[in-house]
Design a protein around this motif. Structure first.
Motif, short mmCIF file in Angstrom:
data_model
loop_
_atom_site.label_atom_id
_atom_site.label_comp_id
_atom_site.label_asym_id
_atom_site.label_seq_id
_atom_site.Cartn_x
_atom_site.Cartn_y
_atom_site.Cartn_z
N ALA A 111 -20.02 -38.48 -43.99
CA ALA A 111 -18.97 -39.31 -43.40
C ALA A 111 -18.44 -38.70 -42.11
O ALA A 111 -18.17 -39.40 -41.13
CB ALA A 111 -17.84 -39.53 -44.40
N LEU A 112 -18.30 -37.37 -42.10
CA LEU A 112 -17.79 -36.69 -40.91
C LEU A 112 -18.76 -36.84 -39.74
O LEU A 112 -18.35 -37.27 -38.65
CB LEU A 112 -17.57 -35.21 -41.21
CG LEU A 112 -17.25 -34.32 -40.00
CD1 LEU A 112 -15.88 -34.67 -39.43
CD2 LEU A 112 -17.32 -32.84 -40.37
N VAL A 113 -20.03 -36.49 -39.95
CA VAL A 113 -20.96 -36.41 -38.81
C VAL A 113 -21.57 -37.75 -38.43
O VAL A 113 -22.04 -37.91 -37.30
CB VAL A 113 -22.09 -35.39 -39.10
CG1 VAL A 113 -21.51 -34.01 -39.36
CG2 VAL A 113 -22.96 -35.83 -40.25
N LEU A 114 -21.54 -38.71 -39.35
CA LEU A 114 -22.15 -40.01 -39.05
C LEU A 114 -21.15 -41.10 -38.76
O LEU A 114 -21.49 -42.08 -38.09
CB LEU A 114 -23.05 -40.44 -40.22
CG LEU A 114 -24.20 -39.51 -40.57
CD1 LEU A 114 -24.94 -40.02 -41.80
CD2 LEU A 114 -25.15 -39.35 -39.39
N HIS A 115 -19.92 -40.96 -39.25
CA HIS A 115 -18.97 -42.07 -39.14
C HIS A 115 -17.61 -41.66 -38.57
O HIS A 115 -17.10 -42.32 -37.67
CB HIS A 115 -18.78 -42.73 -40.51
CG HIS A 115 -20.04 -43.20 -41.14
ND1 HIS A 115 -20.81 -44.21 -40.59
CD2 HIS A 115 -20.70 -42.76 -42.25
CE1 HIS A 115 -21.89 -44.41 -41.35
NE2 HIS A 115 -21.86 -43.53 -42.34
N ARG A 116 -17.01 -40.60 -39.09
CA ARG A 116 -15.64 -40.30 -38.69
C ARG A 116 -15.58 -39.71 -37.28
O ARG A 116 -14.79 -40.15 -36.46
CB ARG A 116 -14.99 -39.34 -39.70
CG ARG A 116 -13.48 -39.22 -39.51
CD ARG A 116 -12.82 -38.56 -40.71
NE ARG A 116 -13.01 -37.12 -40.75
CZ ARG A 116 -12.27 -36.25 -40.05
NH1 ARG A 116 -11.31 -36.67 -39.24
NH2 ARG A 116 -12.49 -34.94 -40.16
N PRO A 123 -21.37 -28.09 -36.02
CA PRO A 123 -20.89 -29.48 -36.01
C PRO A 123 -19.57 -29.66 -36.74
O PRO A 123 -18.70 -30.40 -36.29
CB PRO A 123 -22.02 -30.26 -36.72
CG PRO A 123 -23.22 -29.41 -36.58
CD PRO A 123 -22.73 -28.00 -36.60
N VAL A 124 -19.40 -28.97 -37.86
CA VAL A 124 -18.17 -29.10 -38.64
C VAL A 124 -17.00 -28.49 -37.89
O VAL A 124 -15.90 -29.07 -37.84
CB VAL A 124 -18.33 -28.46 -40.03
CG1 VAL A 124 -17.01 -28.49 -40.80
CG2 VAL A 124 -19.40 -29.17 -40.82
N GLU A 125 -17.21 -27.32 -37.29
CA GLU A 125 -16.12 -26.68 -36.55
C GLU A 125 -15.71 -27.51 -35.34
O GLU A 125 -14.52 -27.71 -35.08
CB GLU A 125 -16.54 -25.27 -36.11
CG GLU A 125 -16.59 -24.27 -37.25
CD GLU A 125 -16.83 -22.86 -36.76
OE1 GLU A 125 -17.27 -22.68 -35.60
OE2 GLU A 125 -16.58 -21.92 -37.54
N PHE A 126 -16.67 -28.02 -34.59
CA PHE A 126 -16.33 -28.77 -33.38
C PHE A 126 -15.69 -30.11 -33.73
O PHE A 126 -14.88 -30.64 -32.96
CB PHE A 126 -17.56 -29.00 -32.50
CG PHE A 126 -17.21 -29.29 -31.07
CD1 PHE A 126 -16.88 -28.27 -30.21
CD2 PHE A 126 -17.18 -30.59 -30.59
CE1 PHE A 126 -16.54 -28.54 -28.88
CE2 PHE A 126 -16.84 -30.87 -29.28
CZ PHE A 126 -16.51 -29.84 -28.42
N ALA A 127 -16.04 -30.67 -34.88
CA ALA A 127 -15.46 -31.95 -35.30
C ALA A 127 -14.18 -31.77 -36.11
O ALA A 127 -13.61 -32.74 -36.60
CB ALA A 127 -16.47 -32.73 -36.13
N ASP A 128 -13.72 -30.51 -36.24
CA ASP A 128 -12.48 -30.24 -36.99
C ASP A 128 -12.55 -30.82 -38.40
O ASP A 128 -11.68 -31.59 -38.83
CB ASP A 128 -11.26 -30.79 -36.25
CG ASP A 128 -11.04 -30.12 -34.90
OD1 ASP A 128 -11.31 -28.91 -34.79
OD2 ASP A 128 -10.64 -30.81 -33.95
N THR A 132 -13.77 -37.68 -27.40
CA THR A 132 -14.74 -38.53 -28.07
C THR A 132 -14.46 -38.50 -29.56
O THR A 132 -13.86 -37.59 -30.07
CB THR A 132 -16.18 -38.03 -27.81
OG1 THR A 132 -16.30 -36.69 -28.30
CG2 THR A 132 -16.49 -38.05 -26.32
N ARG A 133 -14.92 -39.54 -30.25
CA ARG A 133 -14.64 -39.64 -31.68
C ARG A 133 -15.60 -38.76 -32.47
O ARG A 133 -16.74 -38.57 -32.12
CB ARG A 133 -14.78 -41.11 -32.12
CG ARG A 133 -14.27 -41.35 -33.53
CD ARG A 133 -14.13 -42.83 -33.79
NE ARG A 133 -15.42 -43.50 -33.86
CZ ARG A 133 -16.16 -43.60 -34.97
NH1 ARG A 133 -15.74 -43.05 -36.08
NH2 ARG A 133 -17.31 -44.24 -34.96
#
Length: 226
Positions: free
Chosen positions: A13-18, A110-115, A225-226
């Motif tokens: 959900a984080l990397v594909l949608h949120r 990816p997780v760190e940069f997307a918080d 960016t989202r």
């Protein structure tokens, strides 16, 4: 046994949608981190695939990782991708520890940069454990993503070093960040991308430290960016 779907879905959900765009920037930064390890840089540089078609290779790498996250390691698509990744493991100069490091970069960054939230971080760690097992690699440090990230930094302290191959790869990939920037800033992509790098990466690529305003502007531009 693979991670139960609800846990895996939190990472997907984080990397594909949120926050898909932020996750893609983070994945690219994770890819870039591997260039600072001379052994990895030499393998990537020797194949010539990244230099000849950087956009296509970066897109293919992202598509593989996000397909794994979305469908699961045990899915038909996941099993096909695992077989492709296992083939990379068989290349001369690629050992299990290098593969573990690449997997850590592709999960942590990816997780760190997307918080990512605590639940998303937990799911990412579980996904990395699944993929390590599927590739017959030693488990990554855990049980959480924080332990994996700490091991990753220790590995970098020991293995990061300047190399001509690493510098070439960085200059090949830096322009690709343009796709994640507002159009009016796209032509400045290499400078904005360099402003996202930490001190160990800049040292490996022989890059000067960008001025503070540029570093702040880069973080803001990419995080809008989202």
């Amino acid at each position: 046994m693979s991670t139960p779907a609800p846990a895996r879905d939190a990472f997907a959900a984080l990397v594909l949608h949120r926050r898909p765009q932020r996750a893609r920037v983070g994945l690219t930064l994770g890819f870039v981190r591997t260039f600072a390890v001379p052994e990895i840089a030499e393998v990537l540089d020797r194949t010539g695939r990244l230099a000849s078609a950087p956009k296509a290779r970066a897109k293919a790498t992202g598509a593989m990782m996000f397909a794994l996250v979305g469908h699961g390691v045990d899915s038909p698509d996941g099993q096909r991708i695992v077989a492709e990744l296992a083939a990379v493991h068989r290349l001369p100069g690629v050992d299990a520890e290098l593969m573990r490091y690449v997997l850590a970069c592709f999960t942590v960054c990816p997780v760190e940069f997307a918080d990512g939230t605590p639940a998303e971080r937990e799911a990412a760690a579980a996904f990395a454990a699944d993929l390590a097992a599927a590739l017959h690699l030693p488990p990554l440090p855990g049980p959480g993503l924080a332990e994996t990230a700490a091991w990753m930094r220790e590995f970098e302290t020991a293995r990061f070093a300047p190399s001509e191959a690493g510098r070439r790869l960085w200059h090949t990939v830096a322009p690709l960040f343009a796709a994640r920037l507002p159009r009016r800033l796209a032509r400045h992509a290499p400078a904005f991308a360099a402003a996202l790098l930490d001190a160990p990466l800049r040292a490996a690529f022989a890059l000067p430290r960008p001025p503070l305003p540029l570093r702040a502007a880069a973080r803001l531009a990419f995080h809008l960016t989202r």
